[in-house]
Design an enzyme around this catalytic site. Structure first.
Site, short mmCIF file in Angstrom:
data_model
loop_
_atom_site.label_atom_id
_atom_site.label_comp_id
_atom_site.label_asym_id
_atom_site.label_seq_id
_atom_site.Cartn_x
_atom_site.Cartn_y
_atom_site.Cartn_z
N LYS A 79 0.86 -1.19 0.00
CA LYS A 79 0.00 0.00 0.00
C LYS A 79 0.89 1.24 0.00
O LYS A 79 1.87 1.28 0.76
CB LYS A 79 -0.89 -0.02 1.24
CG LYS A 79 -1.91 1.10 1.34
CD LYS A 79 -2.81 0.95 2.57
CE LYS A 79 -3.89 2.02 2.64
NZ LYS A 79 -4.78 1.86 3.82
N SER A 159 -9.88 2.21 2.76
CA SER A 159 -8.94 2.88 1.88
C SER A 159 -7.98 1.95 1.16
O SER A 159 -7.37 2.36 0.18
CB SER A 159 -8.12 3.91 2.69
OG SER A 159 -7.31 3.26 3.66
N SER A 183 -10.24 0.07 7.05
CA SER A 183 -9.62 0.09 5.72
C SER A 183 -8.93 -1.18 5.27
O SER A 183 -8.53 -1.26 4.11
CB SER A 183 -8.60 1.23 5.63
OG SER A 183 -9.27 2.43 5.38
N1 GLN Z 1 -13.31 4.75 5.99
C1 GLN Z 1 -12.70 5.21 7.21
C2 GLN Z 1 -12.30 6.66 7.05
O1 GLN Z 1 -12.51 7.19 6.03
C3 GLN Z 1 -11.56 4.35 7.60
C4 GLN Z 1 -10.32 4.62 6.86
C5 GLN Z 1 -9.19 3.78 7.33
O2 GLN Z 1 -9.37 2.79 8.03
N2 GLN Z 1 -8.00 4.22 6.98
O3 GLN Z 1 -11.77 7.25 7.94
#
Ligand code: GLN
Length: 492
Positions: A79, A159, A183
């Site tokens: 990532k 994400s 995410s």
């Molecule tokens: N969807 C969540 C956010 O937008 C989690 C994102 C994540 O876990 N990095 O904050």
């Protein structure tokens, strides 16, 4: 050699050990698959083919010398939130520009130490903020899955959408990911892959671009529960460079996958049965409960009474920490720099042009909830809610050994469908943010296909530092579910 990419990580490691093929052949097969698929899927933001082949040849040489590590020759994706020495690291943000870190994140360094080979860097939501990969400066990742008879492009989730899509489409054997509010797990659920967010502190955060430091945790996305266990074993471990990294031994997670679950007490949190929950999600959850009962588990209903406050608390704590973490992007030290006649004009131009809309929204919310006059009403209150959520889990875990819930409230949705409505987007995280707030391990595995033929995920939550039970329960569910579906190949 396309079939090499269809192997699980475990099967690939076995094949390498048996000298059925070389690490170089394995890397080459994946690089070819990426080259063919990426124009459509947009999962990788950068590939490092020369370094991958060179690394694979060194891996073959190590194996020939009898020095093979536990992941020797494994072709992985990273990532693009993990700093990789000398390799562009962007967090999918314009503001990092062409930043090439002079250091390596601990998690990726651990993987290379164990013999793995990097294929390239994977797309994500900008600074990992999002649930659909649509906030990326590189454009969205497209889910390899499509609804039956539909040509609509779907989100792979976020994400870690690049990580999940790449694993689902067989572009890498496994990938690193991070999870601040879901995410790792939500994209895994949207793509029929397995993802685990371990206990907070299990993996070092050193060299991972910070989003919300008290919630961020690294973990793998993989094709099977066993593969996830093998990857996590290498990724985890105490690191003096991260003061929140826990000084504990890393267990043999793969061994735990095979453990019997007979007699384990599994909690079903009633508060997760949301009003208006999609019937297919509820049915999958009931099926999961039935599978565990058949495997000899005792099922108990448990209460987590503060669940409904978790999402609002998360969307205060996470932006608050983000607004502070992202203050460092001022155009002076990293990446992109805007034009201006004075220092503050340069700051304004840099941040105004460098950050995307969602990141700006988070910074504004974060600065607001931390500001004098609002701090007590929002940030302090959210911290108190967080404490209650921790206590809810502590109480539940006096009675049960693990919890079973759905991972996400829906299957993958269409690209563009929810971008205009941040609240609808934030609702994706309703089942996942609780474990980040409490620091607990959570794993998502594919359990069923919905009526459109799209994968749905089940989540197993465990006690702090008890990933082994999580892996055992996930192993039992995986066996019972027998989920073998793969996306139908519409990309090259
Ligand atoms: N969807 C969540 C956010 O937008 C989690 C994102 C994540 O876990 N990095 O904050």
């Amino acid at each position: 050699m396309a079939e090499l990419t269809e192997l699980t990580l475990k099967a690939a490691l076995d094949g390498l050990a048996a000298k059925d093929f070389s690490a170089e052949e394995l890397a080459r097969a994946h690089l070819e698959a990426i080259e063919a698929a990426n124009p459509q899927l947009n999962a990788f933001v950068l590939t490092t083919p020369e370094a991958a082949l060179e690394g694979a040849r060194r891996s073959d040489a190590r194996r020939a010398r009898g020095e093979a590590g536990p992941l020797e020759g494994a072709a992985l994706g990273v990532k693009d939130l993990f700093a990789t020495e000398g390799v562009r690291t962007t967090a999918a943000s314009r503001i990092l520009g062409d930043f090439k870190p002079p250091y390596e994140s601990t998690v990726t360094a651990n993987l290379w130490r164990d013999g793995a080979v990097m294929l390239g860097k994977l797309n994500l939501d900008e600074f990992a903020m999002g649930s659909s990969n649509e906030t990326s400066a590189f454009g969205p990742v497209v889910n390899p899955w499509k609804g039956r008879g539909s040509n609509q492009a779907l989100t792979p989730g976020g994400s870690s959408g690049g990580s999940a899509a790449a694993v689902a489409a067989d572009l890498c054997l496994g990938a690193t990911a991070t999870d601040t509010g879901g995410s790792i797990r939500q994209p895994a659920a949207f793509t029929g892959t397995v993802g685990i967010k371990p206990t907070y502190g299990r993996c070092s955060r050193f060299g991972i671009v910070a989003f919300a430091s008290s919630l961020d945790q690294a973990g793998p996305i993989a094709k099977t529960v066993e593969d996830a266990a093998l990857l996590l074993r290498s990724m985890a471990g105490h690191d003096p460079k991260d003061s929140t990294s826990l000084p504990v031994e890393t267990p043999d997670f793969a061994a735990a996958v095979q453990r019997s679950v007979k007699g384990l007490r599994i909690g079903v949190p009633e508060e997760y049965r949301l009003d208006g929950m999609a019937p297919e999600i509820a049915a999958m959850w009931d099926q999961g409960i039935a599978w565990l009962k058949d495997a000899g588990c005792e099922i108990r209903s448990v209460r987590l009474p503060h669940t409904r406050y978790a999402l609002p608390a998360y969307y205060i704590v996470a932006p608050a920490e983000a607004s502070s973490n992202l203050a460092r992007y001022d155009g002076m030290r990293f990446g992109y720099r805007g034009e201006g006649r004075s220092l503050s004009e340069v700051y304004e131009a840099t941040r105004g042009e460098g950050f995307g809309a969602e990141v700006k929204r988070r910074i504004l919310i974060g600065a607001y909830v931390l500001s004098a006059g609002y701090y007590d009403a929002y940030y302090l209150k959210a911290q108190k809610v967080r404490r209650r959520i921790v206590q809810d889990f502590e109480t539940a875990f006096q009675e049960v050994d693990a919890l079973l819930t759905p991972t996400a409230p829906s299957a993958a949705f269409g690209l563009g469908e929810r971008v205009a409505d941040p609240i609808a987007m934030y609702l994706n995280d309703v089942f996942t943010v609780t474990t980040n707030l409490a620091g607990l391990p959570g794993l998502s595995l594919p359990a069923a296909l919905d009526a459109q033929g799209l994968p749905l995920g089940l989540q197993v939550i465990g006690r702090a530092l008890d990933e082994e039970t999580v892996f055992a329960v996930a192993g039992a569910l995986e066996k019972a579910a027998g989920f073998r579906a793969k996306p139908e190949r519409w990309w090259a």
